[in-house]
Write a protein that holds these residues in place. Structure first.
Motif, short mmCIF file in Angstrom:
data_model
loop_
_atom_site.label_atom_id
_atom_site.label_comp_id
_atom_site.label_asym_id
_atom_site.label_seq_id
_atom_site.Cartn_x
_atom_site.Cartn_y
_atom_site.Cartn_z
N GLY A 1 41.20 37.43 32.96
CA GLY A 1 40.44 38.53 33.53
C GLY A 1 39.03 38.12 33.91
O GLY A 1 38.51 38.51 34.97
N GLY A 2 38.39 37.32 33.06
CA GLY A 2 37.04 36.88 33.35
C GLY A 2 36.98 36.00 34.59
O GLY A 2 36.07 36.12 35.42
N THR A 3 37.95 35.11 34.74
CA THR A 3 38.01 34.25 35.92
C THR A 3 38.20 35.06 37.19
O THR A 3 37.59 34.79 38.23
CB THR A 3 39.15 33.23 35.78
N LEU A 4 39.03 36.10 37.11
CA LEU A 4 39.28 36.95 38.27
C LEU A 4 38.01 37.69 38.70
O LEU A 4 37.66 37.73 39.88
CB LEU A 4 40.41 37.93 37.95
N VAL A 5 37.32 38.28 37.74
CA VAL A 5 36.11 39.04 38.06
C VAL A 5 35.00 38.13 38.58
O VAL A 5 34.19 38.52 39.42
CB VAL A 5 35.63 39.83 36.82
N ALA A 6 34.97 36.90 38.08
CA ALA A 6 33.92 35.96 38.50
C ALA A 6 34.17 35.36 39.87
O ALA A 6 33.25 34.80 40.48
CB ALA A 6 33.79 34.84 37.47
N ASP A 7 35.40 35.47 40.38
CA ASP A 7 35.70 34.85 41.67
C ASP A 7 34.85 35.49 42.78
O ASP A 7 34.82 36.71 42.92
CB ASP A 7 37.18 35.01 42.01
N PRO A 8 34.15 34.69 43.57
CA PRO A 8 33.22 35.25 44.56
C PRO A 8 33.89 36.04 45.67
O PRO A 8 33.22 36.77 46.41
CB PRO A 8 32.52 34.00 45.12
N ARG A 9 35.22 35.93 45.80
CA ARG A 9 35.91 36.69 46.84
C ARG A 9 36.29 38.09 46.40
O ARG A 9 36.72 38.92 47.22
CB ARG A 9 37.14 35.91 47.30
N ILE A 10 36.14 38.39 45.13
CA ILE A 10 36.38 39.75 44.62
C ILE A 10 35.11 40.57 44.81
O ILE A 10 34.01 40.15 44.47
CB ILE A 10 36.78 39.70 43.12
N ASN A 11 35.28 41.78 45.35
CA ASN A 11 34.13 42.61 45.71
C ASN A 11 33.95 43.85 44.84
O ASN A 11 32.91 44.51 44.92
CB ASN A 11 34.25 43.05 47.17
N ALA A 12 34.93 44.18 44.01
CA ALA A 12 34.81 45.31 43.09
C ALA A 12 35.94 45.20 42.08
O ALA A 12 36.93 44.49 42.29
CB ALA A 12 34.87 46.65 43.83
N VAL A 13 35.80 45.94 40.97
CA VAL A 13 36.76 45.89 39.88
C VAL A 13 37.10 47.30 39.43
O VAL A 13 36.21 48.15 39.27
CB VAL A 13 36.20 45.10 38.67
N GLY A 14 38.39 47.56 39.22
CA GLY A 14 38.85 48.80 38.60
C GLY A 14 39.46 48.48 37.25
O GLY A 14 40.33 47.62 37.14
N PHE A 15 39.02 49.17 36.20
CA PHE A 15 39.45 48.85 34.83
C PHE A 15 39.61 50.14 34.04
O PHE A 15 38.79 51.06 34.11
CB PHE A 15 38.39 47.97 34.15
N THR A 16 40.68 50.20 33.23
CA THR A 16 40.87 51.26 32.25
C THR A 16 41.22 50.59 30.93
O THR A 16 42.19 49.83 30.86
CB THR A 16 41.99 52.23 32.65
N GLY A 17 40.42 50.85 29.89
CA GLY A 17 40.68 50.20 28.61
C GLY A 17 39.56 50.45 27.63
O GLY A 17 38.86 51.47 27.69
N SER A 18 39.37 49.51 26.73
CA SER A 18 38.40 49.68 25.65
C SER A 18 36.97 49.49 26.14
O SER A 18 36.71 48.88 27.18
CB SER A 18 38.68 48.65 24.54
N ARG A 19 36.03 50.00 25.34
CA ARG A 19 34.62 49.82 25.67
C ARG A 19 34.26 48.33 25.65
O ARG A 19 33.56 47.85 26.54
CB ARG A 19 33.73 50.59 24.70
N GLY A 20 34.74 47.62 24.64
CA GLY A 20 34.43 46.20 24.56
C GLY A 20 34.94 45.42 25.75
O GLY A 20 34.22 44.58 26.31
N GLY A 21 36.17 45.71 26.16
CA GLY A 21 36.74 45.02 27.31
C GLY A 21 36.01 45.36 28.60
O GLY A 21 35.71 44.48 29.41
N GLY A 22 35.72 46.63 28.79
CA GLY A 22 35.03 47.06 30.00
C GLY A 22 33.63 46.46 30.11
O GLY A 22 33.22 45.99 31.18
N LEU A 23 32.89 46.46 29.00
CA LEU A 23 31.53 45.93 29.04
C LEU A 23 31.53 44.42 29.23
O LEU A 23 30.61 43.87 29.85
CB LEU A 23 30.79 46.30 27.75
N ALA A 24 32.54 43.74 28.72
CA ALA A 24 32.64 42.30 28.96
C ALA A 24 32.78 42.01 30.44
O ALA A 24 32.14 41.09 30.98
CB ALA A 24 33.82 41.72 28.19
N LEU A 25 33.58 42.81 31.14
CA LEU A 25 33.75 42.62 32.58
C LEU A 25 32.47 42.99 33.34
O LEU A 25 32.11 42.33 34.32
CB LEU A 25 34.92 43.45 33.09
N VAL A 26 31.78 44.03 32.87
CA VAL A 26 30.51 44.42 33.51
C VAL A 26 29.52 43.27 33.42
O VAL A 26 28.81 42.96 34.39
CB VAL A 26 29.95 45.69 32.85
N ARG A 27 29.45 42.61 32.26
CA ARG A 27 28.51 41.50 32.10
C ARG A 27 28.86 40.33 33.01
O ARG A 27 27.98 39.71 33.61
CB ARG A 27 28.48 41.05 30.63
#
Length: 526
Positions: free
Chosen positions: A223-249
């Motif tokens: 998941g982290g590699t996917l969000v970090a990829d420069p070709r991704i322009n936005a993220v949709g996530f449903t899950g835990s606070r810890g998981g969501g905040l990790a992706l936000v960071r």
């Protein structure tokens, strides 16, 4: 067919790294073993999505709507195999999953109609005023355009409606954004079946293969590699606070930060106003417990907090709710990990010096069984310890006793952001409710009266969002037609030659959509 593949557009790939899903009712591993996507698969999927974006973004609303309808039918065409596999991987009953499939298909069809109707484009034209004094006005035309490829994370608690073809995927595809789904490892067979249906719809609609890819896997690194990829322009996530905040960071640390639309934690307060409590307290208690224990409490809108004025009527409600809870049976939770987290949260409340255990549900007789729990505390203690307001994902709730309406208002004002708030009122309560509503409106995305929060209608007016930590962006919703706005951005075109103006805002109105011209709404000619 399920063979454990990674789907990079139309291409099915296998990897040497494998994982299996587990039947939560028995703890047994399910076959087959699934390929776990790695950095190479992420790179391939994102490259394909980026290549597909210009062509997919440019197709007409009619063609995009037809694709979404085709995807909906393809999911239905999977047939009973989808329901059976989802039952095995989640422990959820057939009726619940059949209803969720209908909702998933309905979401896709809703967005098909939204796309065709055209309001999402917000087409706006301010014609040139060459004779305006003291300065002329240029020709200005504005419309919404899709952001680009979107990463979507499948949720554990809705293997269909918030997963591979769920609301995030449907709304991103409707906006014109290719989607790369990171499948949830708890139900990879279900995910693969749906992913193959969407890929087939992409192919039969004559769209570029990169419009959709599916990456199964069980690691956070994927998941982290996917969000970090420069070709991704936005993220949709449903899950835990810890998981969501990790992706936000991760998204914020990129050279080009991107929005993460994360739906995270919520305890969804229910406020029992005095007249309603006095008139129908026992009935409210019974329906509250039904909402609390539905689906083992594994809903983001589960009523995990009840607030009322201390006294005999609240005593009667608590006693009736406890009795009703004792009469409920246990239910299988979605995964061993979710069950372990539930037990930990319930144990923390049960062992808290300021909390009284009101009742527990019937004992479990199998693996990963959720036994419902009801607790109570005082408003003073609740306000003194923020941990009492933590989400316990499952059928657990805490009643907060307030001395008066001023203390009740203080409890409401001190709440974290929530998805929903429920008010139970009779006509005599309306004046008091009017005082509390502004406080609730600052804390939640949806306020409902004389109902229960479990159940989110997929409709145009729906808001399934709320202030942090319910979501990472309180301005958005993940359910309903407004969800499309997360994946769009406005672009203004000034003084372009007619041949270069996009069809949506051209003089001929080739797409036949409603538009705003010089401030006045011009209805669709269709």
């Amino acid at each position: 067919m399920i063979d454990g593949s990674i789907l990079i557009g139309a291409e099915a790939r296998q990897s040497d790294t494998r994982f299996t899903s587990v039947d939560p009712a028995t703890g047994e591993a399910l076959q087959p073993a699934f390929s776990s996507a790695g950095a190479e698969a992420v790179d391939a999927a994102c490259a394909l999505a980026e290549a597909a974006f210009p062509a997919y973004a440019a197709i007409t609303p009619e063609r995009r709507g037809a694709f979404l309808d085709t995807a909906a039918q393809a999911i239905l065409d999977i047939g009973d195999e989808l329901i059976v596999r989802a039952m095995q991987e989640t422990g959820l009953p057939r009726a619940r999953l059949e209803g969720e499939r209908a909702r998933t298909v309905g979401q896709l069809r809703l967005f098909a109609s939204v796309v065709r109707q055209g309001d999402w484009l917000d087409a706006t034209i301010d014609p040139a005023l060459p004779d305006r004094q003291p300065l002329p006005r240029p020709d200005l035309r504005r419309m919404n355009l899709p952001l680009g490829p979107v990463a979507v994370f499948g949720a554990s608690n809705f293997p269909l409606a918030f997963s591979v073809a769920g609301g995030d995927t449907a709304s991103a595809l409707a906006a014109g954004c290719p989607v790369v789904v990171k499948g949830h490892p708890a139900h990879p067979g279900t995910g693969e079946l749906v992913a193959r249906a969407i890929a087939a719809a992409v192919a039969s609609s004559g769209l570029p293969a990169g419009v959709f890819s599916y990456l199964p896997g069980e690691t956070n690194a994927l998941g982290g590699t996917l969000v970090a990829d420069p070709r991704i322009n936005a993220v949709g996530f449903t899950g835990s606070r810890g998981g969501g905040l990790a992706l936000v960071r991760i998204a914020a640390a990129r050279a080009e930060p991107i929005p993460v639309y994360a739906e995270m934690s919520s305890i969804n307060p229910v406020i029992l106003f005095p007249a309603a409590l006095a008139a129908r307290g026992p009935a409210l208690a019974t329906s509250f417990v039904a909402s609390l224990t539905m689906g083992a409490g594994q809903f983001c809108t589960n009523p995990g907090l009840v607030i009322g004025l201390d006294g005999p009527d609240l005593d009667a409600f608590v006693a009736a709710a406890g009795q009703a809870l004792q009469g409920t049976g246990s239910a299988t939770m979605l995964t061993p990990g979710i069950h372990a987290a539930f037990e930990k949260g319930v144990g923390a409340l049960a062992g808290h010096d300021a909390v009284r255990t009101v009742a527990r549900g019937g004992p479990g007789d199998g693996a990963n069984q959720a036994v419902g729990a009801l607790f109570e505390t005082s408003a003073e203690q609740f306000l003194a310890d923020s941990a009492l307001g933590n989400e316990v994902f499952g059928s657990s709730s805490i009643v907060v006793r307030c001395r008066d309406t001023a203390e009740l208002a203080k409890v409401v004002a001190g709440l974290e952001g929530q998805l929903t708030a429920t008010i139970q009122i009779d006509p005599a309560d309306e004046a008091a409710a009017a005082e509390i509503l502004p406080l609730l409106a600052r804390r939640v995305g949806r306020i409902l009266a004389n109902g229960w929060p479990t159940g989110v209608e997929v409709a145009h007016a729906m808001v399934h969002g709320g202030p942090f930590p319910a979501t990472s962006d309180s301005r958005t919703t993940s359910v309903g037609s407004k969800a499309i706005e997360r994946f769009l951005r406005p672009v203004c075109f000034q003084n372009l030659p007619a041949s270069l103006i996009p069809a949506a805002i051209g003089d001929a109105n080739e797409w036949g959509i409603a538009r705003r011209i010089d401030g006045q709404r011009e209805e669709s000619p269709n």
